[in-house]
Design a protein around this motif. Sequence first.
Motif, PDB file in Angstrom:
ATOM      1  N   TRP A  70       0.818  -1.209   0.000  1.00 37.34           N
ATOM      2  CA  TRP A  70       0.000   0.000   0.000  1.00 37.34           C
ATOM      3  C   TRP A  70       0.853   1.260   0.000  1.00 37.34           C
ATOM      4  CZ3 TRP A  70      -2.179  -4.285   2.381  1.00 37.34           C
ATOM      5  CH2 TRP A  70      -3.520  -4.565   2.052  1.00 37.34           C
ATOM      6  N   LEU A  71       0.359   2.273  -0.684  1.00 39.76           N
ATOM      7  CA  LEU A  71       0.834   3.636  -0.507  1.00 39.76           C
ATOM      8  C   LEU A  71      -0.021   4.251   0.598  1.00 39.76           C
ATOM      9  CD1 LEU A  71       1.347   4.719  -4.208  1.00 39.76           C
ATOM     10  CD2 LEU A  71       3.093   4.903  -2.421  1.00 39.76           C
ATOM     11  N   HIS A  72       0.439   4.105   1.836  1.00 38.41           N
ATOM     12  CA  HIS A  72      -0.302   4.648   2.966  1.00 38.41           C
ATOM     13  C   HIS A  72      -0.202   6.174   2.963  1.00 38.41           C
ATOM     14  CE1 HIS A  72      -0.911   0.676   4.603  1.00 38.41           C
ATOM     15  NE2 HIS A  72       0.385   0.436   4.634  1.00 38.41           N
ATOM     16  N   SER A  73      -1.276   6.818   3.440  1.00 36.01           N
ATOM     17  CA  SER A  73      -1.313   8.287   3.455  1.00 36.01           C
ATOM     18  C   SER A  73      -0.791   8.822   2.128  1.00 36.01           C
ATOM     19  CB  SER A  73      -0.495   8.831   4.630  1.00 36.01           C
ATOM     20  OG  SER A  73      -1.001   8.366   5.862  1.00 36.01           O
ATOM     21  N   ALA A  74      -1.386   8.317   1.060  1.00 35.27           N
ATOM     22  CA  ALA A  74      -0.857   8.546  -0.285  1.00 35.27           C
ATOM     23  C   ALA A  74      -0.818  10.007  -0.683  1.00 35.27           C
ATOM     24  CB  ALA A  74      -1.677   7.751  -1.299  1.00 35.27           C
ATOM     25  N   ASP A  93      -7.521   3.452  -5.949  1.00 32.71           N
ATOM     26  CA  ASP A  93      -7.935   4.097  -4.716  1.00 32.71           C
ATOM     27  C   ASP A  93      -8.571   3.077  -3.775  1.00 32.71           C
ATOM     28  OD1 ASP A  93      -8.722   5.738  -2.692  1.00 32.71           O
ATOM     29  OD2 ASP A  93     -10.014   7.025  -3.902  1.00 32.71           O
ATOM     30  N   PHE A  94      -7.719   2.416  -3.012  1.00 38.44           N
ATOM     31  CA  PHE A  94      -8.186   1.392  -2.090  1.00 38.44           C
ATOM     32  C   PHE A  94      -9.039   1.997  -0.974  1.00 38.44           C
ATOM     33  CE2 PHE A  94      -7.464  -0.924   1.916  1.00 38.44           C
ATOM     34  CZ  PHE A  94      -8.007  -2.145   1.588  1.00 38.44           C
ATOM     35  N   GLY A  95      -8.724   3.221  -0.578  1.00 39.08           N
ATOM     36  CA  GLY A  95      -9.449   3.853   0.510  1.00 39.08           C
ATOM     37  C   GLY A  95     -10.916   4.070   0.225  1.00 39.08           C
ATOM     38  N   GLY A 190      -5.615   8.734   5.940  1.00 40.50           N
ATOM     39  CA  GLY A 190      -6.796   8.023   5.455  1.00 40.50           C
ATOM     40  C   GLY A 190      -6.820   7.800   3.962  1.00 40.50           C
ATOM     41  N   THR A 191      -5.864   8.372   3.233  1.00 42.77           N
ATOM     42  CA  THR A 191      -5.797   8.173   1.781  1.00 42.77           C
ATOM     43  C   THR A 191      -4.911   6.959   1.506  1.00 42.77           C
ATOM     44  OG1 THR A 191      -6.019  10.544   1.394  1.00 42.77           O
ATOM     45  CG2 THR A 191      -5.175   9.215  -0.429  1.00 42.77           C
ATOM     46  N   GLU A 192      -5.503   5.904   0.970  1.00 43.85           N
ATOM     47  CA  GLU A 192      -4.796   4.638   0.774  1.00 43.85           C
ATOM     48  C   GLU A 192      -4.871   4.226  -0.693  1.00 43.85           C
ATOM     49  OE1 GLU A 192      -3.343   2.703   3.521  1.00 43.85           O
ATOM     50  OE2 GLU A 192      -3.544   4.718   4.362  1.00 43.85           O
ATOM     51  N   GLY A 198       2.156  -3.507  -9.465  1.00 39.82           N
ATOM     52  CA  GLY A 198       3.147  -3.907  -8.479  1.00 39.82           C
ATOM     53  C   GLY A 198       3.770  -2.717  -7.782  1.00 39.82           C
ATOM     54  N   PHE A 199       3.565  -2.644  -6.468  1.00 37.17           N
ATOM     55  CA  PHE A 199       4.100  -1.546  -5.662  1.00 37.17           C
ATOM     56  C   PHE A 199       5.621  -1.490  -5.768  1.00 37.17           C
ATOM     57  CE2 PHE A 199       5.875   0.138  -1.781  1.00 37.17           C
ATOM     58  CZ  PHE A 199       5.017   1.132  -1.351  1.00 37.17           C
ATOM     59  N   ALA A 200       6.282  -2.606  -5.473  1.00 36.83           N
ATOM     60  CA  ALA A 200       7.744  -2.614  -5.486  1.00 36.83           C
ATOM     61  C   ALA A 200       8.297  -2.381  -6.884  1.00 36.83           C
ATOM     62  CB  ALA A 200       8.267  -3.938  -4.924  1.00 36.83           C
ATOM     63  N   ALA A 201       7.657  -2.976  -7.879  1.00 41.21           N
ATOM     64  CA  ALA A 201       8.117  -2.785  -9.257  1.00 41.21           C
ATOM     65  C   ALA A 201       8.084  -1.310  -9.619  1.00 41.21           C
ATOM     66  CB  ALA A 201       7.242  -3.588 -10.221  1.00 41.21           C
TER      67      ALA A 201
END
Length: 443
Positions: A70-74, A93-95, A190-192, A198-201
Motif C-alpha cells: 500500500w501507498l499509505h497516506s498517499a 484508490d483502495f481507501g 486516510g488516503t490509501e 506492483g508496488f515494489a516494481a
Amino acid sequence: MFGKNETPIILPTNPDVIVIGAGIAGVTATRTLMQQGISVLVVEARDRVGGRAYTEQETFGVPYDHGCTWLHSADVNPLSPLIRDQARYDIFDFGAREPIYFVPENQKGHQTGRRATAQEVSDIEKAEDALYDDLWAYDAVTHGDISIHDLRPPKNKWDELAQLRKGPFEAGVHSDRLSVIDYQTQYETGTEWMVPQGFAAGIFKALGSVPVTLGVTVEKVDWQGPTIKVQTNQGTITCRAVVVTVPTEIIADETLKFFPALPADKMAAFHELPMAVLDKITLQFDPAFRSLVPDADTNEAYIEAPEGMNQIDSWHSHLLCPFGQAMSTMFVGGQLARDISADSQEAAKDFALSSLASVLGSDVKKLFRKGHATKWLADTFASGGYAYSNVGKNHLRETARRPVAERLFFAGEALHGKWATMAPGAYLTGQQAANEIIDALIS
C-alpha cells in the motif's frame, strides 16, 4: 558458497562507500551518492534486488507483491509521485472501498457464515471509531506511553476486531505490545492507494538501476582502522563509509557484527525495535470464484473465526478479488503468522481456504487452483515484516538511525518516526544517510 551460478563473485575494490542491502533504503542511498560522483558498491545477500519490497509475476501470472503493498497516506507519501508520475504506474484508490464483514450463525446444528447485518456493521464501525478517537485523544506527554490494548481494552467482539486491525492485521504484532506514542507519531491521513502493476516494481522503476553485487552476505564490519573493512562470504572489501540497511534484529542479535562494537545506547535502541511478522497467504481460483462474492473488487473482508479453526485471533483478514481478479489474500500477523511460518506451504493454503469456505461454502475449495504463503520470518535476511517500537521506546528510532563516527550510517523503515513500518521510512532514511555521507566526505 558462491551464490546462484556457483561461480566466484569478483568484488570491486576500495569504493568510497559500501551499502549493505539492496532494498528501498539501500537503492535510494546509492542513487543519491552516485549523483554526487561518489563511488558506491551495493552488496545484497539475496539473489535479487528489493529486500522486503518485491514484485514478481511468475507465481500467479500477474504482479504479486510479497511485501510492501500500500501507498499509505498517499496524499502526503513521497513515493506516490515516484510511482504515479515517474514510473507512470496506475493507482487504485483502495481507501474508497468498503470492508465486507462475515459473522457465523448456527443453522440446523451446523455453523455457517453470513454477511453482517446493517446494525452489526454499524456496531463494528462504532468500535473502530472509538478506538481511533481514543488513540488521538490520549495525552501521552502527561500520562506517559501505554499500549494500544491497555488504552482501550476490548469489551466485546467488535472491540476485538478493532484491536486486531490496528495490531496483527496492520502492524504484525498484537496490540498489547504496540506503543500509542509510536502510533500517534506516524502519518495516517486516510488516503490509501494500491498499485495494480506492483508496488515494489513501481518504486524500483522510478528509482532506477544501481550497481549491485548479489549473493554477498556481510558478516562483519571492522571500523577500527583508517579504512573500514567489510568482511563478507566472498572476501573483504575496504571503503571510507558504510550504509547499513539490514532489519533491526540482524543488528540486535549480532548476525551482522561490528568491531569495535556499536555504542551501547545504539545497540539498546535496536533491541527495543523488534521485528513484527505480517504474512500473506494468496490464493488463485477459477474465474467462477467471482460469482461467490459478486460485489467484491479489492475489498477487505473480515471473517469472525469459525469454530474448529485456529482461535489465536478471533477474526480473520482477507483481501477479496484484488483488482477484479479471481484471487484472495489472507493477512496473518503476530503469533498466528509465527505459527504458520513453521507449517508447510500446503498447510498455510489449507488454512486460508478453510477460512474462506466457512463463509463462502465448500465450493471455494473446488475452485482453488494455486496458492502461496510469504513466510517472512523464515527469510533469514528479513527476520520478519517490519519493526515495531516497544512501549515507551519510540524515541529510540532516531537513536538507532544516527551515524557513528561519521563512518557508519544507518537507514531503513524502522529508523524514521513519521513513516516507521512503511516504505517511505526506508526511502527517506536512505536519502538522509547518503546526504550525511556527502557532507562527511566532501566537506
